[in-house]
Design a protein around this motif. Structure first.
Motif, PDB file in Angstrom:
ATOM      1  N   SER A  15       0.732   7.429   7.317  1.00  0.00           N
ATOM      2  CA  SER A  15       0.268   6.048   7.167  1.00  0.00           C
ATOM      3  C   SER A  15       0.717   5.193   8.343  1.00  0.00           C
ATOM      4  N   VAL A  18      -1.340   6.125  11.414  1.00  0.00           N
ATOM      5  CA  VAL A  18      -2.691   5.548  11.316  1.00  0.00           C
ATOM      6  C   VAL A  18      -2.641   4.072  11.657  1.00  0.00           C
ATOM      7  N   TRP A  19      -1.649   3.378  11.142  1.00  0.00           N
ATOM      8  CA  TRP A  19      -1.559   1.943  11.384  1.00  0.00           C
ATOM      9  C   TRP A  19      -1.288   1.641  12.858  1.00  0.00           C
ATOM     10  N   LEU A  30      -9.879   5.202  16.374  1.00  0.00           N
ATOM     11  CA  LEU A  30      -9.234   5.950  15.295  1.00  0.00           C
ATOM     12  C   LEU A  30      -9.865   7.329  15.166  1.00  0.00           C
ATOM     13  N   VAL A  35      -4.323  10.116  15.870  1.00  0.00           N
ATOM     14  CA  VAL A  35      -3.251  10.015  14.872  1.00  0.00           C
ATOM     15  C   VAL A  35      -2.262  11.169  15.049  1.00  0.00           C
ATOM     16  N   LEU A  46      -3.144  17.144   9.893  1.00  0.00           N
ATOM     17  CA  LEU A  46      -3.854  16.006   9.322  1.00  0.00           C
ATOM     18  C   LEU A  46      -5.021  16.415   8.434  1.00  0.00           C
ATOM     19  N   LEU A  56     -10.753   9.774   7.094  1.00  0.00           N
ATOM     20  CA  LEU A  56      -9.716   9.034   7.805  1.00  0.00           C
ATOM     21  C   LEU A  56     -10.057   7.553   7.863  1.00  0.00           C
ATOM     22  N   TYR A  59      -9.586   5.948   4.474  1.00  0.00           N
ATOM     23  CA  TYR A  59      -8.156   5.750   4.209  1.00  0.00           C
ATOM     24  C   TYR A  59      -7.630   4.568   5.015  1.00  0.00           C
ATOM     25  N   ALA A  60      -8.055   4.445   6.263  1.00  0.00           N
ATOM     26  CA  ALA A  60      -7.600   3.339   7.104  1.00  0.00           C
ATOM     27  C   ALA A  60      -8.033   1.997   6.532  1.00  0.00           C
TER      28      ALA A  60
END
Length: 206
Positions: A15, A18-19, A30, A35, A46, A56, A59-60
């Motif tokens: 997480s 990703v951020w 992204l 990532v 991943l 992905l 989720y983001a």
């Protein structure tokens, strides 16, 4: 089998990675590879979490929604003051708010290209307008906005104004520093109280 604590820790690492990618590159940058590089890990790791790019991105979006929901919000008395506070909360008035807005604006492209993700975004903005509605309704009830002011129309105009100001401030921050953003919002709200058209901003052509 990895311990539950190890799994949770790894998910937190994912997480955070990703951020960091979102903060640095937006949704356009992204990728699973980005990532993985952020974590100094393989893309194979991943795939246990995201079988493809779309998973992905979804989720983001969830992660951005969670961080947006958990940010500190201004407090103000009911009515026009609370509407003003709620609109100030979305403007890029601080580096953190600017970063969050850059992430959301960068998400528009992927959302517009995917009907399901686009529907999620539509609901998100619909929910935001619903949260603004009680503030506008209270302003009418308190006599701060004209009795004939349509609450839904007021909310739609306020949301559109705020998002437009966000875009201008992100692309031209020197022309829209925090004090000018606040002044423009106050002028917009003042125009709502009188029902008069907005005046041009200082320095702009009439």
């Amino acid at each position: 089998m990895p311990a539950r604590g190890d799994h949770d820790a790894r998910r937190r690492d994912v997480s955070e990675a990703v951020w960091r990618v979102l903060a640095g590159r937006g949704f356009g940058g992204l990728t699973l590879r980005a990532v993985a590089a952020e974590m100094d890990a393989s893309t194979g790791l991943l795939t246990h979490y995201f079988p493809n790019k779309r998973a992905l991105v979804a989720y983001a979006l969830d992660l951005a929604e969670e961080r947006t929901a958990n940010r500190a919000l201004r407090e103000a008395p009911p009515g026009l003051a609370s509407l003003r506070a709620a609109l100030l909360d979305v403007l890029p008035l601080t580096p953190a708010a600017s970063g969050m807005n850059r992430i959301w604006v960068s998400s528009w492209d992927v959302a517009l290209a995917d009907p399901e993700l686009g529907e999620r975004q539509r609901r998100r903005y619909e929910n935001w307008r619903a949260r603004l509605r009680p503030h506008a309704a209270a302003a009418v009830e308190r006599g701060e906005l004209p009795a004939g002011a349509g609450v839904d129309g007021t909310v739609a105009a306020a949301a559109a104004f705020a998002h437009g100001l966000v875009v201008h401030a992100l692309f031209d921050p020197d022309a829209y520093p925090p004090d000018r953003q606040t002044a423009l919002l106050d002028a917009f709200l003042a125009a709502l109280t009188t029902g008069s058209p907005l005046s041009p901003a200082p320095g702009e052509d009439e």
